[in-house]
Motif scaffolding. Structure first.
Motif, PDB file in Angstrom:
ATOM      1  N   MET A  50      31.037  16.197 130.174  1.00 28.95           N
ATOM      2  CA  MET A  50      30.946  14.747 130.211  1.00 28.95           C
ATOM      3  C   MET A  50      31.437  14.160 128.883  1.00 28.95           C
ATOM      4  O   MET A  50      30.880  14.455 127.822  1.00 28.95           O
ATOM      5  CB  MET A  50      29.501  14.315 130.472  1.00 28.95           C
ATOM      6  CG  MET A  50      29.294  12.812 130.477  1.00 28.95           C
ATOM      7  SD  MET A  50      30.111  11.997 131.868  1.00 28.95           S
ATOM      8  CE  MET A  50      29.093  12.607 133.222  1.00 28.95           C
ATOM      9  N   PRO A  51      32.489  13.346 128.912  1.00 29.48           N
ATOM     10  CA  PRO A  51      32.970  12.721 127.668  1.00 29.48           C
ATOM     11  C   PRO A  51      32.019  11.633 127.187  1.00 29.48           C
ATOM     12  O   PRO A  51      31.217  11.095 127.956  1.00 29.48           O
ATOM     13  CB  PRO A  51      34.333  12.143 128.079  1.00 29.48           C
ATOM     14  CG  PRO A  51      34.229  11.914 129.547  1.00 29.48           C
ATOM     15  CD  PRO A  51      33.320  12.984 130.074  1.00 29.48           C
ATOM     16  N   GLU A  52      32.128  11.317 125.915  1.00 30.76           N
ATOM     17  CA  GLU A  52      31.262  10.294 125.338  1.00 30.76           C
ATOM     18  C   GLU A  52      31.721   8.905 125.766  1.00 30.76           C
ATOM     19  O   GLU A  52      32.923   8.622 125.868  1.00 30.76           O
ATOM     20  CB  GLU A  52      31.261  10.390 123.811  1.00 30.76           C
ATOM     21  CG  GLU A  52      30.645  11.677 123.273  1.00 30.76           C
ATOM     22  CD  GLU A  52      30.587  11.667 121.756  1.00 30.76           C
ATOM     23  OE1 GLU A  52      30.994  10.650 121.155  1.00 30.76           O
ATOM     24  OE2 GLU A  52      30.140  12.681 121.183  1.00 30.76           O
ATOM     25  N   GLU A  53      30.739   8.030 125.985  1.00 25.94           N
ATOM     26  CA  GLU A  53      31.031   6.652 126.346  1.00 25.94           C
ATOM     27  C   GLU A  53      31.243   5.821 125.084  1.00 25.94           C
ATOM     28  O   GLU A  53      30.656   6.106 124.033  1.00 25.94           O
ATOM     29  CB  GLU A  53      29.876   6.050 127.144  1.00 25.94           C
ATOM     30  CG  GLU A  53      29.688   6.615 128.521  1.00 25.94           C
ATOM     31  CD  GLU A  53      28.571   5.900 129.265  1.00 25.94           C
ATOM     32  OE1 GLU A  53      28.862   4.960 130.026  1.00 25.94           O
ATOM     33  OE2 GLU A  53      27.409   6.284 129.067  1.00 25.94           O
ATOM     34  N   ALA A  91      33.793  14.218 138.072  1.00 25.05           N
ATOM     35  CA  ALA A  91      33.621  15.648 138.306  1.00 25.05           C
ATOM     36  C   ALA A  91      32.398  16.183 137.573  1.00 25.05           C
ATOM     37  O   ALA A  91      31.663  17.036 138.090  1.00 25.05           O
ATOM     38  CB  ALA A  91      34.875  16.398 137.866  1.00 25.05           C
ATOM     39  N   ALA A  92      32.154  15.684 136.359  1.00 24.98           N
ATOM     40  CA  ALA A  92      30.972  16.118 135.611  1.00 24.98           C
ATOM     41  C   ALA A  92      29.697  15.650 136.300  1.00 24.98           C
ATOM     42  O   ALA A  92      28.691  16.381 136.343  1.00 24.98           O
ATOM     43  CB  ALA A  92      31.035  15.601 134.184  1.00 24.98           C
ATOM     44  N   LEU A  93      29.709  14.438 136.851  1.00 25.75           N
ATOM     45  CA  LEU A  93      28.526  13.938 137.552  1.00 25.75           C
ATOM     46  C   LEU A  93      28.277  14.713 138.843  1.00 25.75           C
ATOM     47  O   LEU A  93      27.132  14.985 139.202  1.00 25.75           O
ATOM     48  CB  LEU A  93      28.690  12.451 137.862  1.00 25.75           C
ATOM     49  CG  LEU A  93      28.693  11.501 136.659  1.00 25.75           C
ATOM     50  CD1 LEU A  93      29.018  10.083 137.116  1.00 25.75           C
ATOM     51  CD2 LEU A  93      27.346  11.521 135.943  1.00 25.75           C
ATOM     52  N   THR A 116      26.566   3.763 136.618  1.00 27.39           N
ATOM     53  CA  THR A 116      27.522   2.900 135.927  1.00 27.39           C
ATOM     54  C   THR A 116      27.930   3.549 134.610  1.00 27.39           C
ATOM     55  O   THR A 116      27.060   3.973 133.833  1.00 27.39           O
ATOM     56  CB  THR A 116      26.908   1.517 135.671  1.00 27.39           C
ATOM     57  OG1 THR A 116      26.515   0.936 136.926  1.00 27.39           O
ATOM     58  CG2 THR A 116      27.906   0.605 134.980  1.00 27.39           C
ATOM     59  N   LYS A 117      29.238   3.616 134.358  1.00 25.79           N
ATOM     60  CA  LYS A 117      29.775   4.238 133.151  1.00 25.79           C
ATOM     61  C   LYS A 117      30.703   3.248 132.439  1.00 25.79           C
ATOM     62  O   LYS A 117      31.342   2.395 133.070  1.00 25.79           O
ATOM     63  CB  LYS A 117      30.550   5.513 133.488  1.00 25.79           C
ATOM     64  CG  LYS A 117      29.667   6.681 133.905  1.00 25.79           C
ATOM     65  CD  LYS A 117      28.841   7.187 132.734  1.00 25.79           C
ATOM     66  CE  LYS A 117      28.009   8.402 133.098  1.00 25.79           C
ATOM     67  NZ  LYS A 117      27.206   8.887 131.960  1.00 25.79           N
ATOM     68  N   ARG A 118      30.786   3.388 131.108  1.00 24.34           N
ATOM     69  CA  ARG A 118      31.667   2.561 130.290  1.00 24.34           C
ATOM     70  C   ARG A 118      32.911   3.358 129.899  1.00 24.34           C
ATOM     71  O   ARG A 118      32.843   4.555 129.595  1.00 24.34           O
ATOM     72  CB  ARG A 118      30.939   2.087 129.028  1.00 24.34           C
ATOM     73  CG  ARG A 118      29.733   1.216 129.300  1.00 24.34           C
ATOM     74  CD  ARG A 118      29.186   0.609 127.989  1.00 24.34           C
ATOM     75  NE  ARG A 118      28.796   1.637 127.040  1.00 24.34           N
ATOM     76  CZ  ARG A 118      27.588   2.191 127.001  1.00 24.34           C
ATOM     77  NH1 ARG A 118      26.656   1.806 127.860  1.00 24.34           N
ATOM     78  NH2 ARG A 118      27.302   3.120 126.098  1.00 24.34           N
TER      79      ARG A 118
END
Length: 407
Positions: free
Chosen positions: A318-321, A359-361, A342-344
Motif C-alpha cells: 500500500m503506497p503512502e497517501e 490491489a493492496a486493499l 476513501t483514498k487520497r
C-alpha cells in the motif's frame, strides 16, 4: 452421659434446654406420627436425672421434632417456545419486506414506516394517483418468493427446481427496469415458473445484505444468479444491466436450462462448500503415477503453470497517501465484498497508482484487478492514454470506483 463424646454432649445439652438450672424448653407437638422407643426414652431420662437435669416428660405425645415442609409439586415446562420463535422470525421478515417495499417505491421518500403505512397512504391518494400507478408499474413480480432464503432453497430442492436470485439496488434505475420490462414479460414468466423459484431482495435488506457478503456480489448491482439448491452454490451469474430486454433474458435462461439439468448430478462448479472456501477434490487413485523415490509424484488435476504463477505473484504494498494539507483528490473505492474505502491521491499520480491501491486493499496481484467507474460505466484499463495518464485527467475525482477481481 455422652461417654466422652464432646459433640454428642453439646447436642444433648442444647436439646435439653441449654442450662442445668433453667427448665427445659416447652416441647413441640409433632405434626405427624414418628417411631417411639420406650427403652431409649427411659435411658435418656435416667441419664438426665443422674446429671441433675430435668428432662421433662418424654412421652410420644411430647416428643420434640421439627416440622418438615411438604415436597414441591413436580411440573413440566419449555426453555424455548418454537412457536414463539417462529412468530418472531415471521414478524422480522415481514418488517424487512415492508422496509424493502418502502425503499423500492418512488413516491414515499425515505420514511421506513412499512407496507401498512404505504397502503394507508395509497388509499388516501386514490386509485388514479400517478404515484401509485408508477409504483404498480415498477412493482416486483407476484411470483417472488416471500419465504426466507433457507426455506426457498429447501422448497426448490423438494420441487426439483433451480433458484433464480435477483439482488436489487433502489438507487440504480436498472433494478426498476428489470421489474418493469423483464420479470413482467409473459415468456420470461413462463420459463421461471416452469423451472425456477424466483427470490428477489434489495441490498439493504437483512437477507440481501447477507447474500451479497456471502457471494461477494455487492459491488455490481443489480445482480442476477442461479443457485443449485442441492449444494447451495452459485452456478451462473450475470450483470443485471445486461438484462435490459426480455427476449435476451429468455435466451439466457433457456441457454442455462439447455446446459444444466436438475435430473443430472450437480455441475463441477457447484461443490458443497462456502464460496470463499472451495474444497479440494481428492484425486483418482488410478491417476497417481509413482516415478521413483527421487522423482516428484504427478497427480492429475494439479495446479497449472498459470495458477502457480498467480500464486507466486507478490502482493502490492500500500503506497503512502498525501497529507490532507497538500493538494490532493479523493476517490471512493468499493471492494468486491461491498466495503467502501476513501483514498487520497496526488493530482499528478499516474492512474496505475490507483490499481496498486485497489490491489493492496483486495489482497490480490495488480494484474488481476480491474477498475471501472459506475456513472458512466467505463473500464479504467481501456481509458485513453493508458495507465500512465495523470489522475486529474482520468476524471475519477469524487467518483465511485468499482473493484473487480478476475479469476
Amino acid at each position: 452421659m455422652a461417654g466422652g463424646n464432646l459433640q454428642q454432649a453439646i447436642g444433648l445439652f442444647f436439646e435439653m434446654g441449654g442450662s442445668a438450672s433453667s427448665p427445659a424448653l416447652p416441647a413441640q407437638r409433632p405434626s405427624s406420627p414418628v417411631d417411639y422407643n420406650e427403652d431409649v426414652a427411659a435411658e435418656v431420662r435416667a441419664a438426665a436425672v443422674a446429671a441433675g437435669i430435668d428432662a421433662g416428660p418424654l412421652g410420644m405425645q411430647d416428643e420434640v421434632m421439627e416440622e418438615v415442609r411438604a415436597p414441591m409439586p413436580s411440573y413440566q415446562d419449555q426453555i424455548i417456545d418454537p412457536e414463539h420463535e417462529q412468530r418472531r422470525m415471521e414478524e422480522a421478515m415481514a418488517a424487512d419486506s415492508a422496509a424493502m417495499y418502502q425503499r423500492m417505491s418512488f413516491d414515499r421518500g425515505h420514511d421506513p414506516a412499512g407496507a401498512a403505512a404505504g397502503e394507508q397512504q395509497d388509499e388516501q391518494m386514490g386509485e388514479g394517483n400517478a404515484g401509485k400507478a408508477i409504483n404498480r408499474l415498477f412493482a416486483p413480480p407476484e411470483y417472488n418468493e416471500g419465504a426466507s432464503y433457507y426455506q426457498t432453497i429447501e422448497k426448490a430442492k423438494a420441487e426439483g427446481k433451480w433458484v433464480l436470485v435477483n439482488i436489487q439496488q433502489a438507487e440504480v434505475f436498472a433494478s426498476h427496469t428489470l421489474n418493469r420490462d423483464v420479470w413482467s414479460d409473459d415468456t420470461v414468466k413462463d420459463v421461471i415458473l416452469g423451472s425456477f423459484l424466483f427470490w428477489q431482495r434489495d441490498d439493504k435488506s437483512t437477507e440481501g445484505d447477507q447474500f451479497c457478503h456471502y457471494h461477494q456480489c455487492g459491488h455490481q448491482l443489480p445482480h442476477i444468479c442461479i443457485i443449485d439448491p442441492r449444494t447451495g452454490r452459485r452456478v451462473k451469474n450475470w450483470d443485471g444491466r445486461k438484462w435490459v430486454e426480455s427476449h435476451a433474458a429468455a435466451e439466457y435462461l433457456l441457454g442455462f436450462l439447455d446446459q444444466f439439468s436438475m435430473s443430472r448430478s450437480p455441475p463441477p462448479q457447484s461443490p458443497v462448500a462456502s464460496p470463499t472456501h472451495k474444497p479440494q477434490a481428492l484425486p483418482d487413485p488410478s491417476s497417481i503415477e509413482l516415478q521413483g523415490l527421487d522423482e516428484p509424484m504427478e497427480v492429475e488435476g494439479s495446479n497449472t503453470r498459470e495458477e502457480q504463477q498467480v500464486e507466486s505473484d507478490p502482493l502490492p504494498v500500500m503506497p503512502e497517501e498525501p497529507a490532507e494539507d497538500v493538494e490532493h483528490l479523493k476517490v471512493s473505492i468499493r471492494l468486491p465484498s461491498g466495503q467502501r474505502i476513501t483514498k487520497r491521491f496526488r493530482p499528478d499520480d499516474p492512474l496505475e497508482q490507483m490499481f496498486v491501491v485497489a490491489a493492496a486493499l483486495a489482497e490480490k496481484p495488480a494484474r488481476l484487478v480491474d477498475l471501472s467507474t459506475q456513472f458512466p460505466k467505463r473500464s479504467l484499463r481501456d481509458i485513453e492514454g493508458g495507465l500512465t495518464v495523470p489522475m486529474k485527467d482520468a476524471q475519477v475525482a469524487g467518483n465511485m470506483i468499482m473493484v473487480n477481481v478476475r479469476t
